[in-house]
Design an enzyme around this catalytic site. Structure first.
Site, PDB file in Angstrom:
ATOM      1  N   TYR A  50       2.371   3.386  15.155  1.00 51.36           N
ATOM      2  CA  TYR A  50       3.049   3.610  13.878  1.00 51.36           C
ATOM      3  C   TYR A  50       4.513   4.017  14.009  1.00 51.36           C
ATOM      4  O   TYR A  50       5.284   3.887  13.049  1.00 51.36           O
ATOM      5  CB  TYR A  50       2.289   4.641  13.038  1.00 51.36           C
ATOM      6  CG  TYR A  50       2.576   6.090  13.348  1.00 51.36           C
ATOM      7  CD1 TYR A  50       3.447   6.829  12.551  1.00 51.36           C
ATOM      8  CD2 TYR A  50       1.963   6.717  14.421  1.00 51.36           C
ATOM      9  CE1 TYR A  50       3.705   8.161  12.825  1.00 51.36           C
ATOM     10  CE2 TYR A  50       2.216   8.037  14.711  1.00 51.36           C
ATOM     11  CZ  TYR A  50       3.084   8.759  13.908  1.00 51.36           C
ATOM     12  OH  TYR A  50       3.345  10.073  14.187  1.00 51.36           O
TER      13      TYR A  50
ATOM     14  N   THR B  28      -8.906  -5.269   3.529  1.00 52.57           N
ATOM     15  CA  THR B  28      -8.725  -4.423   2.355  1.00 52.57           C
ATOM     16  C   THR B  28      -9.709  -4.935   1.314  1.00 52.57           C
ATOM     17  O   THR B  28      -9.574  -6.069   0.845  1.00 52.57           O
ATOM     18  CB  THR B  28      -7.293  -4.510   1.812  1.00 52.57           C
ATOM     19  OG1 THR B  28      -6.371  -4.119   2.835  1.00 52.57           O
ATOM     20  CG2 THR B  28      -7.118  -3.622   0.599  1.00 52.57           C
TER      21      THR B  28
ATOM     22  N   ARG C 155       1.137  17.803  12.159  1.00 48.67           N
ATOM     23  CA  ARG C 155       2.416  18.493  12.274  1.00 48.67           C
ATOM     24  C   ARG C 155       2.355  19.964  11.890  1.00 48.67           C
ATOM     25  O   ARG C 155       3.351  20.676  12.000  1.00 48.67           O
ATOM     26  CB  ARG C 155       3.471  17.795  11.383  1.00 48.67           C
ATOM     27  CG  ARG C 155       3.817  16.389  11.820  1.00 48.67           C
ATOM     28  CD  ARG C 155       4.902  15.792  10.940  1.00 48.67           C
ATOM     29  NE  ARG C 155       4.482  15.647   9.552  1.00 48.67           N
ATOM     30  CZ  ARG C 155       3.830  14.591   9.088  1.00 48.67           C
ATOM     31  NH1 ARG C 155       3.484  13.614   9.895  1.00 48.67           N
ATOM     32  NH2 ARG C 155       3.495  14.524   7.807  1.00 48.67           N
TER      33      ARG C 155
ATOM     34  N   ASP D 104       0.849  -1.191   0.000  1.00 47.28           N
ATOM     35  CA  ASP D 104       0.000   0.000   0.000  1.00 47.28           C
ATOM     36  C   ASP D 104       0.885   1.241   0.000  1.00 47.28           C
ATOM     37  O   ASP D 104       1.842   1.332   0.772  1.00 47.28           O
ATOM     38  CB  ASP D 104      -0.912   0.006   1.224  1.00 47.28           C
ATOM     39  CG  ASP D 104      -1.957   1.111   1.147  1.00 47.28           C
ATOM     40  OD1 ASP D 104      -2.517   1.309   0.061  1.00 47.28           O
ATOM     41  OD2 ASP D 104      -2.217   1.761   2.174  1.00 47.28           O
TER      42      ASP D 104
ATOM     43  N   LYS E 287      -3.912  -1.501   9.849  1.00 48.98           N
ATOM     44  CA  LYS E 287      -4.262  -1.709   8.446  1.00 48.98           C
ATOM     45  C   LYS E 287      -4.537  -3.177   8.133  1.00 48.98           C
ATOM     46  O   LYS E 287      -4.734  -3.525   6.963  1.00 48.98           O
ATOM     47  CB  LYS E 287      -3.111  -1.226   7.564  1.00 48.98           C
ATOM     48  CG  LYS E 287      -2.770   0.245   7.727  1.00 48.98           C
ATOM     49  CD  LYS E 287      -3.736   1.128   6.973  1.00 48.98           C
ATOM     50  CE  LYS E 287      -3.232   2.566   6.907  1.00 48.98           C
ATOM     51  NZ  LYS E 287      -4.043   3.389   5.994  1.00 48.98           N
TER      52      LYS E 287
ATOM     53  N   GLU F  10      -9.114   4.196  -2.552  1.00 45.67           N
ATOM     54  CA  GLU F  10      -7.881   3.949  -3.294  1.00 45.67           C
ATOM     55  C   GLU F  10      -8.179   3.223  -4.605  1.00 45.67           C
ATOM     56  O   GLU F  10      -9.307   2.796  -4.876  1.00 45.67           O
ATOM     57  CB  GLU F  10      -6.892   3.117  -2.459  1.00 45.67           C
ATOM     58  CG  GLU F  10      -6.481   3.778  -1.149  1.00 45.67           C
ATOM     59  CD  GLU F  10      -5.259   3.143  -0.523  1.00 45.67           C
ATOM     60  OE1 GLU F  10      -4.471   2.495  -1.260  1.00 45.67           O
ATOM     61  OE2 GLU F  10      -5.076   3.303   0.703  1.00 45.67           O
TER      62      GLU F  10
ATOM     63  N   ARG G  73      -7.665   4.353  12.927  1.00 46.65           N
ATOM     64  CA  ARG G  73      -6.797   5.512  13.151  1.00 46.65           C
ATOM     65  C   ARG G  73      -6.238   5.561  14.576  1.00 46.65           C
ATOM     66  O   ARG G  73      -5.099   5.990  14.782  1.00 46.65           O
ATOM     67  CB  ARG G  73      -7.572   6.804  12.871  1.00 46.65           C
ATOM     68  CG  ARG G  73      -8.171   6.906  11.478  1.00 46.65           C
ATOM     69  CD  ARG G  73      -7.116   6.888  10.404  1.00 46.65           C
ATOM     70  NE  ARG G  73      -7.704   7.107   9.077  1.00 46.65           N
ATOM     71  CZ  ARG G  73      -7.029   7.014   7.947  1.00 46.65           C
ATOM     72  NH1 ARG G  73      -5.752   6.707   7.966  1.00 46.65           N
ATOM     73  NH2 ARG G  73      -7.633   7.226   6.788  1.00 46.65           N
TER      74      ARG G  73
ATOM     75  N   GLU H 239     -10.460   4.307   3.325  1.00 53.03           N
ATOM     76  CA  GLU H 239      -9.557   5.047   2.454  1.00 53.03           C
ATOM     77  C   GLU H 239      -9.908   4.682   1.010  1.00 53.03           C
ATOM     78  O   GLU H 239      -9.862   3.508   0.634  1.00 53.03           O
ATOM     79  CB  GLU H 239      -8.092   4.724   2.751  1.00 53.03           C
ATOM     80  CG  GLU H 239      -7.610   5.334   4.051  1.00 53.03           C
ATOM     81  CD  GLU H 239      -6.104   5.270   4.221  1.00 53.03           C
ATOM     82  OE1 GLU H 239      -5.602   5.986   5.111  1.00 53.03           O
ATOM     83  OE2 GLU H 239      -5.439   4.514   3.483  1.00 53.03           O
TER      84      GLU H 239
ATOM     85  N   ASP I 114      -8.967   0.681   1.697  1.00 52.42           N
ATOM     86  CA  ASP I 114      -7.976   0.310   2.701  1.00 52.42           C
ATOM     87  C   ASP I 114      -8.505   0.712   4.079  1.00 52.42           C
ATOM     88  O   ASP I 114      -8.177   1.778   4.601  1.00 52.42           O
ATOM     89  CB  ASP I 114      -6.647   1.009   2.381  1.00 52.42           C
ATOM     90  CG  ASP I 114      -5.571   0.714   3.403  1.00 52.42           C
ATOM     91  OD1 ASP I 114      -5.590  -0.389   3.972  1.00 52.42           O
ATOM     92  OD2 ASP I 114      -4.715   1.584   3.634  1.00 52.42           O
TER      93      ASP I 114
ATOM     94  N   GLN J  75      -3.527   2.990  14.895  1.00 49.60           N
ATOM     95  CA  GLN J  75      -2.377   3.467  14.123  1.00 49.60           C
ATOM     96  C   GLN J  75      -1.604   4.552  14.877  1.00 49.60           C
ATOM     97  O   GLN J  75      -0.367   4.574  14.855  1.00 49.60           O
ATOM     98  CB  GLN J  75      -2.840   3.995  12.775  1.00 49.60           C
ATOM     99  CG  GLN J  75      -1.720   4.417  11.840  1.00 49.60           C
ATOM    100  CD  GLN J  75      -2.230   4.824  10.460  1.00 49.60           C
ATOM    101  OE1 GLN J  75      -3.420   4.743  10.182  1.00 49.60           O
ATOM    102  NE2 GLN J  75      -1.323   5.241   9.604  1.00 49.60           N
TER     103      GLN J  75
ATOM    104  N   THR K  47      -4.533   6.916  -0.480  1.00 43.16           N
ATOM    105  CA  THR K  47      -5.814   7.608  -0.481  1.00 43.16           C
ATOM    106  C   THR K  47      -5.861   8.700  -1.542  1.00 43.16           C
ATOM    107  O   THR K  47      -4.935   9.504  -1.666  1.00 43.16           O
ATOM    108  CB  THR K  47      -6.092   8.213   0.899  1.00 43.16           C
ATOM    109  OG1 THR K  47      -6.004   7.182   1.880  1.00 43.16           O
ATOM    110  CG2 THR K  47      -7.471   8.844   0.959  1.00 43.16           C
TER     111      THR K  47
ATOM    112  N   GLU L 192      -9.970  12.961   6.995  1.00 40.93           N
ATOM    113  CA  GLU L 192      -9.869  14.278   6.360  1.00 40.93           C
ATOM    114  C   GLU L 192     -11.217  14.986   6.323  1.00 40.93           C
ATOM    115  O   GLU L 192     -11.304  16.189   6.586  1.00 40.93           O
ATOM    116  CB  GLU L 192      -9.353  14.130   4.943  1.00 40.93           C
ATOM    117  CG  GLU L 192      -7.958  13.552   4.817  1.00 40.93           C
ATOM    118  CD  GLU L 192      -7.673  13.153   3.393  1.00 40.93           C
ATOM    119  OE1 GLU L 192      -7.241  14.017   2.612  1.00 40.93           O
ATOM    120  OE2 GLU L 192      -7.905  11.979   3.042  1.00 40.93           O
TER     121      GLU L 192
ATOM    122  N   HIS M 120      -4.026  14.164   0.120  1.00 42.67           N
ATOM    123  CA  HIS M 120      -4.216  13.372   1.335  1.00 42.67           C
ATOM    124  C   HIS M 120      -3.027  13.521   2.267  1.00 42.67           C
ATOM    125  O   HIS M 120      -3.185  13.768   3.474  1.00 42.67           O
ATOM    126  CB  HIS M 120      -4.420  11.898   0.964  1.00 42.67           C
ATOM    127  CG  HIS M 120      -4.447  10.982   2.143  1.00 42.67           C
ATOM    128  ND1 HIS M 120      -5.491  10.950   3.049  1.00 42.67           N
ATOM    129  CD2 HIS M 120      -3.549  10.040   2.568  1.00 42.67           C
ATOM    130  CE1 HIS M 120      -5.247  10.038   3.968  1.00 42.67           C
ATOM    131  NE2 HIS M 120      -4.071   9.471   3.712  1.00 42.67           N
TER     132      HIS M 120
END
Length: 422
Positions: A241, A254, A141, A125, A250, A200, A234, A198, A230, A237, A346, A360, A132
């Site tokens: 992560y 899928t 961030r 992936d 994840k 995709e 969250r 997601e 996908d 994750q 995504t 998002e 995205h």
């Protein structure tokens, strides 16, 4: 290119996903029958396994259509792909000579159950949609540090689980995992509260590789494409992560659409990747347009209620093409196998209503969506049914993929051995 006419009347509708221009590959079964290779044409499925048995389709190196998956055809290579597509077009075109013989091998799609169209060898992936990546980075961030330093130079990806890939219609169970909120001293074991989709696009490798391949060679290796969801936890994750990236967040499922749209069917819709903010290294240079103009949308329907279209976007929004992703994947000497699946990452557009995930769309849960049926969503609730749709739109016809659906089931009861002691 305009609509190609077929003697199968339903294939000539401007609204069908499956005109003669398309001829996507799937696997189907009827009551008490084993899965068989089929080709969608209008509202019917042509049993190509039966056609091969009857001598109506003959492929070099065959028989190739008897295994109940498309991997033997995929591995046979581009000349066989072209020969099969030409023969199918000849058999199904308006005025074809073999209509009477073929009629007995047509099955109403409404009577069929659809299965995984191919055996997935490996699943990778990517994180190759700039909008995205910028949105997610901004949330965590700030806009000034949204994109990692490497993002504009390299197609970022991770190796996923082939065992997690399921066909459209398969229920998706809410996962358990380790969660830790910002104010928690230690993690807890709980069900995901921020389960997400997601939107995709999936590229399927046909011919295998050994050693490094160019972008053009990578494009030549691709057998076809599917829609791909996908599913992502969250909150799991967020805790897991660092430092190695996505893992259990994840691994739940899928989901892919049931029909593989051949690359040849999408040729009229090729379009270029965007202008680069900084030059790519030479090995990633594209010899021509490598994206496709494919309109995409996602519908969300709470259990027992109508659907709300929560996003509309286009595959042309990608920053890196599937061919670039596949090329980069081979640079370490990594061999690609027949049946490898590459998720695009995504696909989000530049506007709020074109974002490809609830993370998002709700901006991390701070701006919940209002559904047409009432109620709101920040993340997915049990009973929600998600449907991904996509189509390239030509002059009086469309090249579609069929619906890519999954409904959220409640998490399983926690086994006694996994429960905390009081």
């Amino acid at each position: 290119m305009t609509l190609k006419m077929s003697w199968v009347a339903s294939a000539n509708s401007a609204t069908t996903d499956f005109p003669l221009n398309n001829l996507p590959y799937g696997v189907f079964s009827l009551t008490a029958s084993t899965p068989r290779c089929g080709v969608a044409i209008g509202d019917m499925i042509l049993d190509v396994a039966a056609c091969e048995e009857a001598g109506l389709i003959t492929l070099e190196g065959g028989p190739l259509l008897q295994s109940g998956v498309w991997n033997p055809v995929m591995e046979a290579g581009a000349p066989v792909w072209s020969a099969l597509r030409a023969r199918l077009t000849e058999l199904l075109a308006e005025g074809a000579a073999d209509q009477a013989a073929l009629a007995g091998h047509l099955v109403p799609m409404a009577d069929a159950e659809l299965h995984m169209p191919f055996t997935v060898s490996e699943y990778t992936d990517f994180y190759a949609g700039k909008n995205h990546a910028f949105n997610v980075g901004t949330m965590f961030r700030g806009a000034e540090n949204a994109l990692p330093a490497n993002w504009l130079s390299i197609p970022i990806g991770y190796n996923g689980r082939a065992s997690s890939v399921v066909v459209s219609g398969t229920p998706v169970t809410r996962p358990w995992g380790q969660l830790k909120g910002p104010n928690d001293a230690l993690p807890r074991f709980d069900t995901s509260k921020r389960f997400d989709l997601e939107l995709e696009f999936g590229a399927i490798v046909g011919t295998p590789s050994k050693g490094m391949v160019s972008v053009q060679e990578a494009d030549d290796m691709i057998f076809g494409y599917v829609l791909l969801n996908d599913w992502s936890a969250r909150d799991i994750q967020a805790w897991e992560y660092q430092p190695l990236g996505p893992f259990q967040a994840k691994a739940t499922a899928t989901t892919i659409s049931p029909w593989i749209v051949a690359k040849a069917a999408l040729e009229p819709f090729r379009t270029s990747t965007p202008e680069r903010e900084r030059p790519l290294l030479a090995y990633l240079t594209e010899p021509g347009p490598m994206l496709y103009d494919i309109a995409l949308e996602v519908g969300l329907a709470p259990e027992g209620k109508g659907e709300t279209i929560i996003t509309r976007t286009n595959y042309a929004e990608m920053y890196y093409s599937a061919a670039q992703q596949l090329c980069h994947h081979t640079t370490s000497g990594c061999s690609m196998r027949t049946g490898d699946l590459l998720g695009s990452g995504t696909i989000s557009g530049p506007t709020k209503d074109s974002r490809g995930s609830l993370l998002e769309l709700s901006w991390g849960g701070k701006e919940p969506l209002t559904l047409d049926t009432g109620g709101t969503r920040s993340f997915l609730e049990d009973g929600d049914r998600l449907t991904l749709r996509g189509a390239a739109k030509g002059d009086g016809y469309r090249i579609g993929f069929g619906d890519c659906t999954g409904q959220i089931q409640p998490a399983i009861d926690l086994p006694a051995w996994a429960q905390e002691e009081n």
